[in-house]
Structure formats: structure tokens, C-alpha cells
Enzyme design. Structure first.
Site, PDB file in Angstrom:
ATOM      1  N   ILE A   1       0.855  -1.182   0.000  1.00  9.86           N
ATOM      2  CA  ILE A   1       0.000   0.000   0.000  1.00  9.86           C
ATOM      3  C   ILE A   1       0.894   1.236   0.000  1.00  9.86           C
ATOM      4  O   ILE A   1       1.580   1.524   0.984  1.00  9.86           O
ATOM      5  CB  ILE A   1      -0.943   0.006   1.219  1.00  9.86           C
ATOM      6  CG1 ILE A   1      -1.813  -1.260   1.226  1.00  9.86           C
ATOM      7  CG2 ILE A   1      -1.817   1.256   1.204  1.00  9.86           C
ATOM      8  CD1 ILE A   1      -2.739  -1.371   2.425  1.00  9.86           C
ATOM      9  N   ASP A   2       0.903   1.946  -1.138  1.00  8.69           N
ATOM     10  CA  ASP A   2       1.696   3.170  -1.287  1.00  8.69           C
ATOM     11  C   ASP A   2       0.842   4.364  -0.869  1.00  8.69           C
ATOM     12  O   ASP A   2      -0.284   4.518  -1.356  1.00  8.69           O
ATOM     13  CB  ASP A   2       2.139   3.353  -2.739  1.00  8.69           C
ATOM     14  CG  ASP A   2       3.022   2.220  -3.234  1.00  8.69           C
ATOM     15  OD1 ASP A   2       3.822   1.709  -2.439  1.00  8.69           O
ATOM     16  OD2 ASP A   2       2.907   1.846  -4.419  1.00  8.69           O
ATOM     17  N   VAL A   3       1.374   5.203   0.007  1.00  4.41           N
ATOM     18  CA  VAL A   3       0.559   6.307   0.517  1.00  4.41           C
ATOM     19  C   VAL A   3       1.323   7.628   0.501  1.00  4.41           C
ATOM     20  O   VAL A   3       2.550   7.660   0.540  1.00  4.41           O
ATOM     21  CB  VAL A   3       0.059   6.033   1.960  1.00  4.41           C
ATOM     22  CG1 VAL A   3      -0.678   4.719   2.041  1.00  4.41           C
ATOM     23  CG2 VAL A   3       1.203   6.064   2.962  1.00  4.41           C
TER      24      VAL A   3
ATOM     25  N   TYR B   1      -2.093   5.753  -3.124  1.00  2.00           N
ATOM     26  CA  TYR B   1      -1.762   6.097  -4.503  1.00  2.00           C
ATOM     27  C   TYR B   1      -1.387   4.829  -5.266  1.00  2.00           C
ATOM     28  O   TYR B   1      -0.903   3.855  -4.689  1.00  2.00           O
ATOM     29  CB  TYR B   1      -0.580   7.080  -4.550  1.00  2.00           C
ATOM     30  CG  TYR B   1      -0.989   8.523  -4.372  1.00  2.00           C
ATOM     31  CD1 TYR B   1      -0.936   9.427  -5.429  1.00  2.00           C
ATOM     32  CD2 TYR B   1      -1.460   8.987  -3.149  1.00  2.00           C
ATOM     33  CE1 TYR B   1      -1.330  10.750  -5.278  1.00  2.00           C
ATOM     34  CE2 TYR B   1      -1.860  10.299  -2.980  1.00  2.00           C
ATOM     35  CZ  TYR B   1      -1.783  11.182  -4.048  1.00  2.00           C
ATOM     36  OH  TYR B   1      -2.188  12.477  -3.897  1.00  2.00           O
TER      37      TYR B   1
ATOM     38  N   ASN C   1       4.097   1.648   2.429  1.00  2.00           N
ATOM     39  CA  ASN C   1       5.206   2.361   1.800  1.00  2.00           C
ATOM     40  C   ASN C   1       4.865   3.849   1.728  1.00  2.00           C
ATOM     41  O   ASN C   1       3.925   4.238   1.043  1.00  2.00           O
ATOM     42  CB  ASN C   1       5.446   1.789   0.393  1.00  2.00           C
ATOM     43  CG  ASN C   1       6.692   2.353  -0.259  1.00  2.00           C
ATOM     44  OD1 ASN C   1       7.493   3.034   0.374  1.00  2.00           O
ATOM     45  ND2 ASN C   1       6.874   2.063  -1.534  1.00  2.00           N
TER      46      ASN C   1
END
Length: 259
Positions: free
Chosen positions: A129-131, A142, A172
Site C-alpha cells: 500500500i503506497d501512501v 496512490y 510504503n
């Protein structure tokens, strides 16, 4: 007994190993296979390799590259990039990869987690999970290498993929990527409170002290880093590195409370 894991994260772009800053300006730092060979000698806990081109270009995973990496790798290997179907995941798993990471595909279709878990087992499904931080507070998920905001809450997404059978979540923090100024401990804490799955934190580690702080606060956790393990010194000379077994044991013993 379960222990914290210290995990180098390698990014592949145009078949080369690169490092980014805030998901931008990829800098070439070497050959992926050569990096794997060096990490083999350093007794790395686990290795993550993400192909940052595959999803953005909407192409299949590079199976030959994955096969070569898996054949060389002597530690558990997690691969991510371009995986959109359970069939692709199963094929990658058959090449010798222990964990399959999905990111954008899991955001677009959370049920994909269940379909992959049915093929390769829950323990082998990792959701990345990219944030980024939102201007008025909080965090947003994102996708597409940080180019597209989704409006989704990362903690709710993590709960959802846990429900659908993910075996691990990697959080992440894009804003800290390549900055080497430490992890976002608030983000890590909120994610740890949201799920019971194994959690790995990525984005911002600049020293072993940063990893020690993460372990001290959260115990059994994955501490992942990119720049820390491919650069050395204030001028960021390219040098594949990892703490020696003695350094790693001392780091964990001084920060991790064994039961």
C-alpha cells in the site's frame, strides 16, 4: 521463534537496478543479479524486488528476469510488478518466488487477493500500500508509482485485504522514499493498530538506528529499506551493504523484547 526482519528492497527499471526519491528520478545503481549475489553473501533475512515499469506500462511480469533472480537468490524472495491475475501469480510462484506482491491491482480489485491466495496460499500474498500525506491531514492510497491518487484510506484498505486473505501488508510512505530521514512512525502505528497481519514498513530509513527504533516500538515487524542498503556515506556512493550477522543480532537484541 518469530523475530523482526530486516529487508532490502530493490527496484527494477529498464532491467537495471535503480533508486528513486519520492518515486521520481530513478538513479541507476547496478545490476539486479549482482546485487542478489552480494546479498546472498551477507545472509539477508529476506529480499523484495519490485519491477516499477510493469504496472505503469500495463505489461506482463518479466518471467525470465524473475526466474533468473529466483535461481540466484538464497534467501526468501518477494516479487512485485505487473501481477494482475491469479494465473500470473501462480506462474511466478512456480519459478521459485516465495511471496507475490500486488499493489495497484489489489486497490482496483481487492478480491484478487482471495483468488491469488487460493492458488499459492495466504502466507505468500503480500499487499503493498503506497501512501502520501493529504494536505489537510491523514493519508491517501496512490497507485501507478505514486502518480494517481485513489481517494482511498490506507487503513481501511488494509482491513479489507486482510479480510480477503492477504498474508502480509507492506506500508510504503511515498513522501519519505529515498529521503533517508527515518520512517513515519505515526503511519506505522496507525497501520499496526488497524490489522493483525504481519506488517512491513518501507520508506525513509537512513540508518540502522531508524530500524532499531521501528523494532523497539513495534516488536515483530518487517523493517524494509532501499537507499540504506544500496548507498554508503553522506555522498551516497553506490555500495550494496547490509549489517553483519553480529550487527544484526546486536541491533535486534538491544531493541526487541524477547518473550
Amino acid at each position: 521463534m518469530l523475530r523482526p526482519r530486516i529487508i532490502p528492497c530493490l527496484l527494477v527499471h529498464d532491467k537495471g537496478l535503480v533508486k528513486t526519491v519520492k518515486f521520481k528520478d530513478p538513479k541507476y545503481v547496478g545490476d539486479p543479479i549482482n546485487a542478489v549475489r552480494i546479498f546472498n553473501e551477507k545472509h539477508v533475512d529476506e529480499l523484495s524486488v519490485f519491477d516499477i515499469d510493469a504496472s505503469v506500462l500495463n505489461r506482463e511480469p518479466d518471467y525470465k528476469m524473475i526466474e533468473n533472480l529466483a535461481a540466484e537468490c538464497r534467501m526468501p524472495l518477494c516479487y512485485g510488478g505487473g501481477v494482475k491475475t491469479a494465473e500470473q501469480a501462480q506462474h511466478i510462484f512456480s519459478l521459485g518466488v516465495e511471496k507475490i506482491a500486488i499493489s495497484s491491482a489489489a486497490v482496483n480489485d481487492p478480491m484478487l487477493v482471495s483468488r491469488i491466495a487460493e492458488r499459492v496460499g495466504n502466507q505468500s500474498v503480500v499487499v503493498v500500500i503506497d501512501v502520501k500525506k493529504k494536505l489537510l491531514g491523514g493519508y491517501e492510497v496512490y497507485i501507478n508509482n505514486g502518480k494517481k491518487g485513489t481517494g482511498k484510506n490506507p487503513f481501511e484498505l488494509a482491513k479489507q485485504v486482510q479480510k480477503y486473505g492477504a498474508g502480509e501488508v507492506v506500508i510504503n510512505f511515498i513522501d519519505n522514499d529515498g529521503m533517508m530521514k527515518g520512517y513515519d512512525m505515526n503511519l506505522a502505528e496507525k497501520m499496526r493498530e488497524s490489522i493483525t497481519l504481519p506488517l512491513t514498513v518501507l520508506g525513509g530509513a537512513g540508518s540502522l538506528d531508524d530500524i532499531g527504533q521501528l523494532i523497539s516500538q513495534f516488536g515483530i515487524i518487517g523493517a524494509s529499506a532501499g537507499s540504506l542498503f544500496v548507498f554508503k556515506g553522506v555522498y551516497k556512493a553506490v555500495l550494496i551493504n547490509y549489517p553483519s550477522p553480529e550487527e544484526k543480532d546486536a541491533l535486534i537484541k538491544s531493541n526487541f523484547k524477547f518473550n
